[in-house]
Design a protein around this motif. Structure first.
Motif, PDB file in Angstrom:
ATOM      1  N   GLY A 142    -120.306 -32.927  18.738  1.00 12.53           N
ATOM      2  CA  GLY A 142    -120.849 -33.452  17.485  1.00 12.53           C
ATOM      3  C   GLY A 142    -120.083 -34.607  16.916  1.00 12.53           C
ATOM      4  O   GLY A 142    -120.528 -35.245  15.945  1.00 12.53           O
ATOM      5  N   ASP A 143    -118.919 -34.924  17.473  1.00 12.98           N
ATOM      6  CA  ASP A 143    -118.152 -36.089  17.009  1.00 12.98           C
ATOM      7  C   ASP A 143    -118.832 -37.380  17.459  1.00 12.98           C
ATOM      8  O   ASP A 143    -119.510 -37.434  18.489  1.00 12.98           O
ATOM      9  N   CYS A 144    -118.615 -38.426  16.677  1.00 12.45           N
ATOM     10  CA  CYS A 144    -118.970 -39.783  17.103  1.00 12.45           C
ATOM     11  C   CYS A 144    -117.934 -40.720  16.491  1.00 12.45           C
ATOM     12  O   CYS A 144    -117.543 -40.545  15.324  1.00 12.45           O
ATOM     13  N   PHE A 145    -117.487 -41.686  17.263  1.00 16.85           N
ATOM     14  CA  PHE A 145    -116.435 -42.603  16.841  1.00 16.85           C
ATOM     15  C   PHE A 145    -116.976 -44.028  16.766  1.00 16.85           C
ATOM     16  O   PHE A 145    -117.735 -44.454  17.648  1.00 16.85           O
ATOM     17  N   ALA A 146    -116.601 -44.736  15.716  1.00 15.56           N
ATOM     18  CA  ALA A 146    -117.048 -46.120  15.504  1.00 15.56           C
ATOM     19  C   ALA A 146    -115.875 -47.066  15.727  1.00 15.56           C
ATOM     20  O   ALA A 146    -114.755 -46.807  15.272  1.00 15.56           O
ATOM     21  N   ASN A 147    -116.155 -48.173  16.402  1.00 16.45           N
ATOM     22  CA  ASN A 147    -115.086 -49.097  16.785  1.00 16.45           C
ATOM     23  C   ASN A 147    -115.650 -50.510  16.824  1.00 16.45           C
ATOM     24  O   ASN A 147    -116.631 -50.781  17.521  1.00 16.45           O
ATOM     25  N   ASN A 148    -115.071 -51.401  16.055  1.00 16.02           N
ATOM     26  CA  ASN A 148    -115.404 -52.822  16.208  1.00 16.02           C
ATOM     27  C   ASN A 148    -114.137 -53.675  16.257  1.00 16.02           C
ATOM     28  O   ASN A 148    -114.169 -54.879  16.000  1.00 16.02           O
TER      29      ASN A 148
END
Length: 609
Positions: free
Chosen positions: A90-96
């Motif tokens: 259920g985790d989601c990671f955001a990266n920019n």
């Protein structure tokens, strides 16, 4: 496939699994395309999806924008480096963040771990170019940014979902720093939908075959990719070549242009290829510095585009490519706080082309010329207020006239190639959709005559585009280059036409716009863009006269260039017909002039009529 390994999977299973993974990635991409809110996503397709296994091995980079997918494994690596075992279903990671394995700040990348039976097997990843990321000015690039702090909102690999629900504080921070918060959130949901689609499909594959069988497939497939790549390299000529090319510069320390240097060594006996970029200049006080991800993506995509279609685009194949770069170099790994907001375009465009061109130094039937450097002014970040919608603000990146295919042995340049970073995978925006989404009139979009680099195989021509304001004041920003140093040809091929832009005011007066364009056009005003053409491959005097005649008929090459550059004489009263005796005589005289080092006709600097 290796049939000597004792396995529960036969050849049929291996083939089916490969295609199921590729189909999963295509379904992820289709989901993002259909759900994306910004025009840069739902018309230009500036996004990519991919899958890695738990060992951070890319399963397939065959679908997506090359500069995106070639290095997408760096994103789950950042998750592992930062969170370790604190990763859950259920985790989601955001990266920019370019300093956490991402390409540049406008590319928002979401990465979700995929668990099957409590075991982490995959990472589902989607990367998309946002219409706005909170720059001080309304752009998603920042070629003039002096450092990291002059760029937009940064998400340095943060958890954006837990237990399948948004971490609201992170969403709130994003909305508070982005000019079009609801548009951003719609695009975020589209990227998230792609990631969750990948998660479900990957779980279904693993449940159908069993986790152990899937791990076995992934390991064997990577070994197969490495074996195929080693064999492909063994078929290349050995040796080492090095070149330098120049990139347009306004910096006083580089008055002749910024040098971009690369060497390539092929070792057929070992089945290895090495790219050495360590001799490049230090980080620049500009946003064009490359990131680790764009360097890796450029190197992998350049080699894979030359190595043949049968080699799988996976981490196993990439293991045969050694990339040497240094920290603190403009073409290398940036040293904080160097700015990298234009890391996917300008220097990336020239580096990828440069590496492709190096192959021509090994053998005359290898390699390619150079494609566009920077984006034309017809592919700007556009913003303003739309009077048709009650003065509502809008922000978007449009992709028009982004052409410039390089020539290669046996083939003319592909018109809608775009750049070496995109290689045709970014679609051209629809003129009608652009006019619907923004209050503009695209008055002209057509082939720019004589802008393709001359050669035995001709580079594709660039574009001529006129964008006019209807009733509103519009801001247009573009990260062009290739004016002082347009896309070169190789093995005697000519350079393509460069990027140029002009503003036409309400009185009809014309003024040249700078390469890094930031201009406004109001009612009665327009912006004119000349986009790069691709470089040529081989001597123009070796081009089939019939092909030159066809180009003249199609309006891609002028009669004057046919005679002066290609040495082809056409019959006056028979369009498309070559006067062969006169052509042979003219080519003989041109060859004699070449032997005395007399100057050869070239594409002129454009003058706006």
């Amino acid at each position: 496939m290796d049939q000597q390994t004792t396995t529960s999977l036969d050849l049929y299973d291996m083939l089916v699994l490969r295609r199921r993974f590729e189909a999963t990635i295509r379904e992820m991409a289709n989901t993002l395309f259909r759900a994306g809110r910004s025009g840069v996503l739902n018309t230009a397709h500036d996004f990519s999806c991919s899958v890695t296994d738990a060992k951070l091995q890319t399963v397939s980079a065959a679908v997506g924008v090359p500069i995106h997918v070639g290095s997408i494994h760096l994103v789950p690596r950042a998750v592992v480096d930062k969170f370790g075992t604190d990763v859950h279903p259920g985790d989601c990671f955001a990266n920019n963040s370019s300093y956490h394995g991402n390409t540049h700040c406008a590319d928002l990348t979401l990465c979700s771990p995929v668990f099957v039976g409590g075991k982490l097997l995959f990472y589902s990843i989607a990367r998309a170019h946002l219409a706005d990321v909170g720059f001080p000015v309304p752009t998603t690039y920042g070629p003039d940014s002096r450092d990291y702090y002059q760029e937009g909102l940064m998400l340095p690999c943060v958890r954006i979902q837990r237990d399948g629900r948004d971490v609201q504080e992170v969403i709130d921070i994003c909305k508070a720093n982005i000019r079009a918060p609801e548009q951003f959130y719609g695009d975020y949901l589209a990227i998230l939908a792609a990631v969750r689609t990948g998660e479900k499909r990957l779980q279904a594959i693993a449940e159908a075959y069993g986790a152990d069988a899937i791990v076995e497939f992934l390991d064997r497939y990577q070994a197969y990719g490495e074996s195929m790549m080693a064999d492909a390299i063994r078929g290349l000529p050995g040796g080492k070549v090095a070149r330098e090319v120049r990139y347009d510069s306004d910096l006083p320390q580089y008055p002749q242009g910024i040098p971009v240097r690369a060497s390539m060594e092929i070792d057929p006996a070992e089945g290895r290829l090495t790219i050495d970029l360590r001799d490049n200049v230090d980080n620049l006080p500009l946003g064009i510095n490359m990131s680790e991800a764009t360097v890796v993506g450029s190197c992998y995509s350049a080699v894979m585009s030359m190595i043949g279609k049968d080699v799988p685009r996976c981490s196993g194949a990439f293991r045969r490519i050694d990339i040497l770069m240094r920290e603190g170099a403009a073409v290398g790994k940036p040293r904080f706080p160097a700015a990298t907001s234009a890391a996917t375009t300008n220097l990336t465009h020239i580096l990828t082309s440069h590496l492709q061109a190096l192959f021509a130094d090994f053998r005359a039937d290898l390699g390619a010329a150079y494609s566009t450097i920077g984006q034309p002014a017809s592919a700007p970040c556009i913003s303003g207020e739309d009077s048709r919608k009650g003065g509502k603000s809008f922000y978007n990146q449009i992709i028009l006239g982004f052409w410039s295919g390089p020539a290669l042995h046996g083939h003319d340049g592909w018109l809608t190639f775009g750049s070496a970073g995109a290689q045709g995978m970014i679609a051209q925006s629809s003129v009608e959709v652009v006019e619907q989404q923004q209050p503009v009139l695209v008055e002209k979009l057509e082939i720019r005559i004589d802008s393709g680099g001359a050669g035995q195989w001709r580079g594709s021509p660039g574009s001529e585009c006129i964008i006019r304001s209807r009733k509103d004041t519009l801001r247009l920003m573009a990260t062009s280059a290739g004016r002082d140093h347009p896309p070169p040809g190789v093995l005697g091929g000519g350079h393509g036409g460069g990027n140029w832009a002009w503003k036409i005011d309400a009185e009809g007066q014309r003024s040249v716009l700078p390469v890094s364009m930031d201009t406004t056009i109001g009612p009665g005003e327009a912006m004119v863009s000349y986009g790069c053409g691709g470089g040529g491959f081989g001597a123009p005097s070796q081009r089939d006269p019939a092909l030159v005649a066809r180009d003249v008929q199609d309006g891609w090459v002028s009669h004057d260039a046919a005679r002066a550059v290609y040495g082809v004489v056409l019959k006056d009263r028979q369009p498309g017909t070559v006067d062969m005796p006169a052509t042979r005589a003219l080519r003989d005289s041109l060859a004699a002039a070449e032997s005395t080092d007399a100057p050869r006709a070239a594409i002129p600097t454009p003058i706006l009529a």
